[in-house]
Scaffold this active site. Sequence first.
Site, short mmCIF file in Angstrom:
data_model
loop_
_atom_site.label_atom_id
_atom_site.label_comp_id
_atom_site.label_asym_id
_atom_site.label_seq_id
_atom_site.Cartn_x
_atom_site.Cartn_y
_atom_site.Cartn_z
N LEU A 45 0.81 -1.21 0.00
CA LEU A 45 0.00 0.00 0.00
C LEU A 45 0.84 1.26 0.00
O LEU A 45 0.43 2.28 -0.54
CB LEU A 45 -0.93 -0.01 1.21
CG LEU A 45 -1.94 -1.15 1.29
CD1 LEU A 45 -2.75 -1.08 2.58
CD2 LEU A 45 -2.86 -1.15 0.08
N GLY A 46 1.98 1.23 0.60
CA GLY A 46 2.82 2.42 0.66
C GLY A 46 3.99 2.20 1.59
O GLY A 46 4.09 1.19 2.29
N GLY B 225 9.18 6.69 6.05
CA GLY B 225 10.34 6.63 6.93
C GLY B 225 10.17 5.65 8.07
O GLY B 225 11.14 5.21 8.65
N GLY C 41 8.50 2.69 7.92
CA GLY C 41 8.28 1.33 7.50
C GLY C 41 7.38 1.28 6.28
O GLY C 41 7.12 2.30 5.63
N VAL D 188 3.66 -0.46 4.53
CA VAL D 188 2.33 -0.98 4.84
C VAL D 188 1.90 -1.88 3.69
O VAL D 188 2.02 -1.51 2.52
CB VAL D 188 1.32 0.16 5.05
CG1 VAL D 188 -0.05 -0.41 5.42
CG2 VAL D 188 1.81 1.10 6.15
N ASP E 108 2.22 14.19 13.44
CA ASP E 108 2.45 13.89 12.03
C ASP E 108 1.12 13.87 11.27
O ASP E 108 0.86 12.97 10.47
CB ASP E 108 3.16 12.55 11.86
CG ASP E 108 3.76 12.39 10.47
OD1 ASP E 108 3.94 13.43 9.79
OD2 ASP E 108 4.05 11.26 10.07
#
Length: 1078
Positions: A385-386, A389, A391, A393, A796
């Site tokens: 999925l993406g 920085g 990790g 997913v 974030d």
Amino acid sequence: MINSLLEEESTAFAQVVRGIAISSDDYLKNDNIPKVNNNNNNNNNNNNNSNSNNNSSSNDYFNGRYNLVHSSVSIPSFDNFNFNSINSNNGNGNNSNSNSNSNSNSNSNSNSNSNSNSRDEENERLRSEYKKIIKNNTSKLELTRSKSRILVINSNSGEEEEEEEEVKTPTEVDSDNNNNNNGSINKTNKKLKNHGNIVLSKSKSFIDTIDAMELVESCDDLFKQKKILLKMLISENFFQSNQLDQKKLSTFMKSVVDIELMGVPSNILRSSQFKSLYLDYYRELFQNALNVTNLKLGENNKVFGGGSDNNNNPLAIYQKPIKKEGSFLIDSSFFSNFYQYQQLQQYQFLQQQQQQQQQQQKALPSSTFGNILRYQREFKEISKLGSGGFGSVYLSEYVLDGHKYAIKKVNFSISNNQSPTNASSKIEKVVREVVALAKLDHINILRYHNAWLELDPKNNKPRSSSFSSVEGSLGTGNNDNDESDDSFFEDQDEDEDEDEDEDDVSNSNFSDSIKFKGGFKKSSCSNNSISSNLKKKRNDKKYPFKRNLSISFSLNDSVTNTNSQEYSISEYFEKFNLTNNSESDESEIEESDSDEIYSESESEESESEESESDESEESESDSDNIDFENENIKEMIKALTISKSMIPFVKPIKKKKGKIYNPSSGSGASSGSGNSSSIGDSDSSEGNKPKGLTLSTKQLSNSQLIGINNLNNNNNNRNNNNNNNNRNNDKNSNSNNLRLKYTVYIQTQYCEGKTLRDLLENPDFKNNSKTTILSLFKQIITGVNYIHSMGMIHRDLKPANLFLSSGVIKIGDFGLVKDITATTPSTTPLTNNTPSTTPIDTTPTSSANTIPISTPPTSTITPTISVSPSKPLSSSLSSTAATTHLNSSLGCTISSSSSTTTATATTSTTPFMFYNSISVNTVGVGTLTYASPEQLSNKGVFGGGGYTNTWYTNKTDIYSCGIILFEMIVGGFETQFERTTHIKNLKNGILPSWFTSKHPEESNLILRMIDINPDNRPTSDQILSELLPILIEASERDIDHFDYEKLDQQTLISIIKKKDLEIASLKKLLQNTGNNNK
């Protein structure tokens, strides 16, 4: 028929290995021991009942006493067993043995009564002969240090003790097992405790070791019950001149399996279930022999971690394959006497399965790490999925329920010589997302399901370079080179530059100041500014940063050319400095597709798995090095300028000579160059000029200097004339630096609607009404308010972390979350001499923001302030300034009538701030585009007299929400450059004129939310309860029609209530009009 060559000792040992050996005490003293049946092949049917009864009695005794593993399998008799393959060197009793066998054969044709008497006599004779063998062999049982030494396990206490070397009887040896604690033995035991204890002594070949492992593991039950027999077995029967007799051991092991399978019905032997269980049992038994039996390999045998290089590795025995064909230790010839074809076929099938499993997993045994490869076993990975920085997913399907989940993989590593403080801090940073998600339960928070930790076995190895203490990132660092997986240790490079050995800095301290791997991301920015010539000269090389009291980068002399030039990069620091919203070229960074800046977590712990493709086959141990071929210089500079872990705040360090080291002056650098120095060791005694990249420090403040924080006494005491012994010691310490890599898996809800970023990039988003946009933003603020009410700061917030599920916004990615309720101040912040002038509100305290918090110790503020709903907040405060700041930062108001408050109303105090327990300098945290100034600035929070220190409140999330609201109302930008430009202007308090004229009320709210002074920003509770409803109501009046399907439930209810009031008002008006007409 028992073979005529059978010797008494072989019979005893065969019984021993099966687990039915009687202890020497029982043989010498006990007369009530069940007798072992040794029937002949020619027994007639009249003896069946008597044999069955005798076997049953014997089985009950042995199974009950020794708790045998295969308790469901009957103890076999020796009627049909052939001992042809067993050899022995002991000649005692050969003739008597032969006579006994012949006697037994001569009695085979007797009637049942005579057969029974013959068996009793034979068993009695065997017992008597066995007693003699034990007594005779004890005279030969002298194990010296030149021969094999056995460490025994006390079955009661579990402690390891070594047998005495002097000759003893079996009873004496057993009684003295717990009394042999002389100095040399204690020293030996202490030395061997860290090696998983010991295995056999010197054997020359790999096969010897395997056979010895099979032997002692098969004798596990004996080993725990009676050690003397195992000593006899090893020292007298299978070792000659301190060398293992392979032939004798091999035949003995065949007989072990024969005895194991004897008496088992043929239908059970043919069943695949039995064969699978049997082979699995022996496979695991033999594979873990080293760990169970406590025998040690000699120093010359390095097959399983022996030798000086691998002695300190407790896990090395698991990494080496026991056999190239697979991990099974049972050879096919073991089954020659019992259905050889079926057994061999099944064995080969299981062997192939084991090979495939090893190729896929390459993991340590599951008995060592229970959760290993759980993700591979229980989840089916669908797609990625993406990544970022922190990790990557992945979309994965859980095989048990068939549902899809988002699995986040976060990698981190811990070194065995890392200090407990550093290790705990690293683990806390990794696990804090899991802890936060477990506490949160809200409709606007991404749902958390589960989390677990796994060891990454193929990357666990020591750091071989002198830079081994610099912690890598959370990147997987997986290397596809299979050769690197064969050994748990990696040999140190013998050609390593000796200067690097001299540049050793404290492992635990230096790892806090500089974190390299994962600190830099690949970028789409142009790469031709600095590194073009550098790439041509040094293609496909790694350039480690060397350590020193220095302020710049140096390329290692061992891998660079002698004519390397210096490249000044100081101007880029000024260009990319974003600490105070200066006119930095932010557009170039924003267009790089990387909004991320690397926080204290990212640089130490995180790395996208995309970096796997950048690692060469030899780079599994190169986590300390920066590849200038693959990395972007601008991104490196940006990370160094902004990241807290790369640019720590440096206090003056007092040198031994009485001088104060001032980082800004560079007086402490070994090169002595006033404004510029090298991270590499510039040995003044040799007159070497620093080579490589040089960073000028003219325009850098004290807090921007690199790699000079946390230097310990080892660095201060280091001199340039280290001898070869010190270098060798450094290499040995580096080889023992075991680095274990782990992966944290976080299982969360999968949102098919993707993210708010995807929604903003859709051109149709601009067609949404203002009411719809404000309704979506209301969900964001609702989730943020819930996070703040739980005592946390997200830090974030950005559109990419706001997920959509059926039109509902869900906040995710809590990798930077900070639980401010669990922190404690340890450093006094700078003092602000300007008192706060914010008026004190006397309204009741807002319960949504009543959270336990901490305050820095000052002269007028209580060090710890606990705010609870049941206790008035004013009773915990002793300063009006603290009360005032708390009002403005938390949105809660304090009513105070104490004289203390009045008396200290004009006292100069420090504004009340939340404290980040990980580091005082929590700068460079979050995402560059959306992070607040106090997050980016190394100066801290803006107060009445300017910036104070890095203490900030949960209002840092409000700043991010203001930028998100601006993007949502604009409806997305045509180009990335346009987006960067507008957001950059917004941070400076400038909104487009067309925006302010079209959305005046929204513009006012946005400017308040992004105010540089956190005190002036509204709280999430104020926005949700006061400010946002006004905007939504105004948008409803301005627009006659909007899409109700896109509104949230609360907005729809509010609209319905208003419509009901309008209808009721119209009805009343209509009724009054009718009455007037009458």
